[in-house]
Design an enzyme around this catalytic site. Sequence first.
Site, PDB file in Angstrom:
ATOM      1  N   ALA A  67      -6.677   2.425   4.872  1.00 34.23           N
ATOM      2  CA  ALA A  67      -6.115   1.059   5.585  1.00 34.23           C
ATOM      3  C   ALA A  67      -4.682   1.310   4.509  1.00 34.23           C
ATOM      4  O   ALA A  67      -4.427   2.306   3.571  1.00 34.23           O
ATOM      5  CB  ALA A  67      -6.303  -0.327   4.981  1.00 34.23           C
ATOM      6  N   GLY A 112     -11.404   2.158   4.134  1.00 29.73           N
ATOM      7  CA  GLY A 112     -11.690   1.694   5.212  1.00 29.73           C
ATOM      8  C   GLY A 112     -12.317   3.246   6.341  1.00 29.73           C
ATOM      9  O   GLY A 112     -12.267   3.546   7.181  1.00 29.73           O
ATOM     10  N   GLU A 115     -15.128   3.057   5.712  1.00 27.61           N
ATOM     11  CA  GLU A 115     -15.742   2.411   6.260  1.00 27.61           C
ATOM     12  C   GLU A 115     -15.510   2.327   8.109  1.00 27.61           C
ATOM     13  O   GLU A 115     -17.068   2.138   8.713  1.00 27.61           O
ATOM     14  CB  GLU A 115     -15.446   0.502   6.253  1.00 27.61           C
ATOM     15  CG  GLU A 115     -15.121   0.371   4.848  1.00 27.61           C
ATOM     16  CD  GLU A 115     -13.694  -1.065   4.703  1.00 27.61           C
ATOM     17  OE1 GLU A 115     -12.750  -0.449   4.498  1.00 27.61           O
ATOM     18  OE2 GLU A 115     -15.039  -2.019   5.128  1.00 27.61           O
ATOM     19  N   GLU A 135     -11.333   0.442  -3.373  1.00 27.79           N
ATOM     20  CA  GLU A 135     -10.822  -0.494  -2.816  1.00 27.79           C
ATOM     21  C   GLU A 135     -10.851  -1.280  -4.295  1.00 27.79           C
ATOM     22  O   GLU A 135      -9.821  -2.142  -4.751  1.00 27.79           O
ATOM     23  CB  GLU A 135     -11.340  -1.675  -2.028  1.00 27.79           C
ATOM     24  CG  GLU A 135     -10.970  -1.056  -0.486  1.00 27.79           C
ATOM     25  CD  GLU A 135     -11.898   0.089   0.138  1.00 27.79           C
ATOM     26  OE1 GLU A 135     -12.778   0.408  -0.472  1.00 27.79           O
ATOM     27  OE2 GLU A 135     -11.220  -0.086   1.264  1.00 27.79           O
TER      28      GLU A 135
HETATM   29  N1  COA Z   1      -1.932   4.203   3.332  1.00 27.09           N
HETATM   30  C1  COA Z   1      -1.428   5.016   2.900  1.00 27.09           C
HETATM   31  N2  COA Z   1      -0.126   5.911   2.668  1.00 27.09           N
HETATM   32  C2  COA Z   1      -1.724   7.291   2.467  1.00 27.09           C
HETATM   33  C3  COA Z   1      -2.748   6.612   2.577  1.00 27.09           C
HETATM   34  C4  COA Z   1      -3.040   4.826   2.952  1.00 27.09           C
HETATM   35  N3  COA Z   1      -4.527   4.724   2.186  1.00 27.09           N
HETATM   36  N4  COA Z   1      -3.870   7.556   1.832  1.00 27.09           N
HETATM   37  C5  COA Z   1      -2.178   8.764   1.381  1.00 27.09           C
HETATM   38  N5  COA Z   1      -1.581   8.153   1.974  1.00 27.09           N
HETATM   39  C6  COA Z   1      -0.113   8.996   2.116  1.00 27.09           C
HETATM   40  C7  COA Z   1       0.451   8.689   1.505  1.00 27.09           C
HETATM   41  O1  COA Z   1       0.997   8.466   0.571  1.00 27.09           O
HETATM   42  C8  COA Z   1       1.104  10.075   1.073  1.00 27.09           C
HETATM   43  O2  COA Z   1       2.793   9.756   1.900  1.00 27.09           O
HETATM   44  P1  COA Z   1       4.181  10.110   1.020  1.00 27.09           P
HETATM   45  O3  COA Z   1       3.760  11.735   1.244  1.00 27.09           O
HETATM   46  O4  COA Z   1       4.901   9.467   2.037  1.00 27.09           O
HETATM   47  O5  COA Z   1       4.411   9.814  -0.198  1.00 27.09           O
HETATM   48  C9  COA Z   1       0.332  11.490   1.886  1.00 27.09           C
HETATM   49  O6  COA Z   1      -0.409   9.754   2.991  1.00 27.09           O
HETATM   50  C10 COA Z   1      -0.192  12.616   1.506  1.00 27.09           C
HETATM   51  O7  COA Z   1      -1.225  11.581   0.176  1.00 27.09           O
HETATM   52  P2  COA Z   1      -1.106  12.248  -1.116  1.00 27.09           P
HETATM   53  O8  COA Z   1      -1.224  11.550  -1.670  1.00 27.09           O
HETATM   54  O9  COA Z   1       0.418  12.890  -1.769  1.00 27.09           O
HETATM   55  O10 COA Z   1      -2.328  13.295  -0.744  1.00 27.09           O
HETATM   56  P3  COA Z   1      -2.605  13.921  -2.160  1.00 27.09           P
HETATM   57  O11 COA Z   1      -3.622  15.385  -1.072  1.00 27.09           O
HETATM   58  O12 COA Z   1      -2.332  13.836  -3.115  1.00 27.09           O
HETATM   59  O13 COA Z   1      -3.830  12.633  -2.445  1.00 27.09           O
HETATM   60  C11 COA Z   1      -5.911  11.107  -1.934  1.00 27.09           C
HETATM   61  C12 COA Z   1      -5.395  12.433  -1.786  1.00 27.09           C
HETATM   62  C13 COA Z   1      -6.300  11.163  -0.888  1.00 27.09           C
HETATM   63  C14 COA Z   1      -6.514  11.358  -2.898  1.00 27.09           C
HETATM   64  C15 COA Z   1      -4.676   9.995  -2.171  1.00 27.09           C
HETATM   65  O14 COA Z   1      -3.923   9.924  -0.903  1.00 27.09           O
HETATM   66  C16 COA Z   1      -4.883   8.497  -2.139  1.00 27.09           C
HETATM   67  O15 COA Z   1      -5.677   7.525  -2.946  1.00 27.09           O
HETATM   68  N6  COA Z   1      -5.198   7.969  -1.244  1.00 27.09           N
HETATM   69  C17 COA Z   1      -5.357   6.306  -1.079  1.00 27.09           C
HETATM   70  C18 COA Z   1      -6.753   6.692  -0.825  1.00 27.09           C
HETATM   71  C19 COA Z   1      -6.979   5.099  -0.730  1.00 27.09           C
HETATM   72  O16 COA Z   1      -6.973   4.170  -2.029  1.00 27.09           O
HETATM   73  N7  COA Z   1      -7.958   4.637   0.138  1.00 27.09           N
HETATM   74  C20 COA Z   1      -8.122   3.253   0.067  1.00 27.09           C
HETATM   75  C21 COA Z   1      -7.610   2.211   0.650  1.00 27.09           C
HETATM   76  S1  COA Z   1      -8.224   0.611   0.593  1.00 27.09           S
END
Ligand code: COA
Length: 261
Positions: A67, A112, A115, A135
């Site tokens: 999400a 999400g 999910e 989460e």
């Molecule tokens: N919500 C909003 N934005 C997200 C996102 C999410 N769940 N997951 C990734 N993004 C965005 C990042 O903020 C980034 O945006 P920006 O370039 O404007 O800063 C872009 O997507 C790229 O992500 P980034 O974190 O730079 O890539 P990465 O390869 O370094 O890491 C992940 C990848 C998936 C490990 C990392 O993005 C992450 O941990 N995301 C969140 C996962 C999460 O907690 N999901 C559950 C949410 S309830």
Amino acid sequence: MSDLRYIRVEWDGEIAVVSVDRQDKLNALNADVIRELGDVFTSLGSDSAVRAIVLTGAGEKAFVAGADIGELARMDPVTAVRVSRDGQRVFQDIERCPKPVVAAIGGYALGGGLELALACHLRIASTRARFGLPEVGLGIIPGYGGTVRLARVVGLGRAIEMTLTGDPVDAPRALAYGLVSSVVEGDVLMAEAKVLARRVTKNGPLAVRMALESIYRGLDIASVDAQESESALFGLLASTGDMKEGMQAFLEKRKPDFSGS
Ligand code: COA
């Protein structure tokens, strides 16, 4: 299905390929993406030209990375309940879709995103896929059905470990857990997802639909009631041309030609 900003729909014969396409945010699910997903599945579910749906994430990195945390961060308690219910409703629509839905997971399926994959009927992954429910690390719990569906797919112990640690599992482990049907190289993921879909669409479409209905209904009611419902659906299928065709084809030693009626 007009005015879609984040969802793309392409066709390969009777298979609709639905892509979540918000690559700058790793396909994270904001309210618009959720709404568009709902619209698309409602439309495809009632489209007689569709025999199966493959759901995937655009780009190389992610199926769906969760999400949208930027949106979640602004929630008050009332909004949070609404956000959860809106997502749950759309994911239930996907689960109840009368056409088989295959998730093709080529990267992160987190929060999400996992999910969403769990709401699909079948899942296939590439070697790059990562699955997790992070989460609790954000101070929340999965709110789109993850606390319910993950345990049903991988078992209680594994679901509790994944949910409480928030640690992702890689593709081989997801395969061992039964979270995905198979793991393939990324360059053949879509082709293999369609092969999996066609293994379903070669069968009677009404039978596939009733099988899904019986399986999912059975999860929510007592076993004895579920079996009564199964009998009713079994009986209903005996009224179809598809049953006659399926059995006739077997007896005549030929492939069936199902009309879905
Ligand atoms: N919500 C909003 N934005 C997200 C996102 C999410 N769940 N997951 C990734 N993004 C965005 C990042 O903020 C980034 O945006 P920006 O370039 O404007 O800063 C872009 O997507 C790229 O992500 P980034 O974190 O730079 O890539 P990465 O390869 O370094 O890491 C992940 C990848 C998936 C490990 C990392 O993005 C992450 O941990 N995301 C969140 C996962 C999460 O907690 N999901 C559950 C949410 S309830």
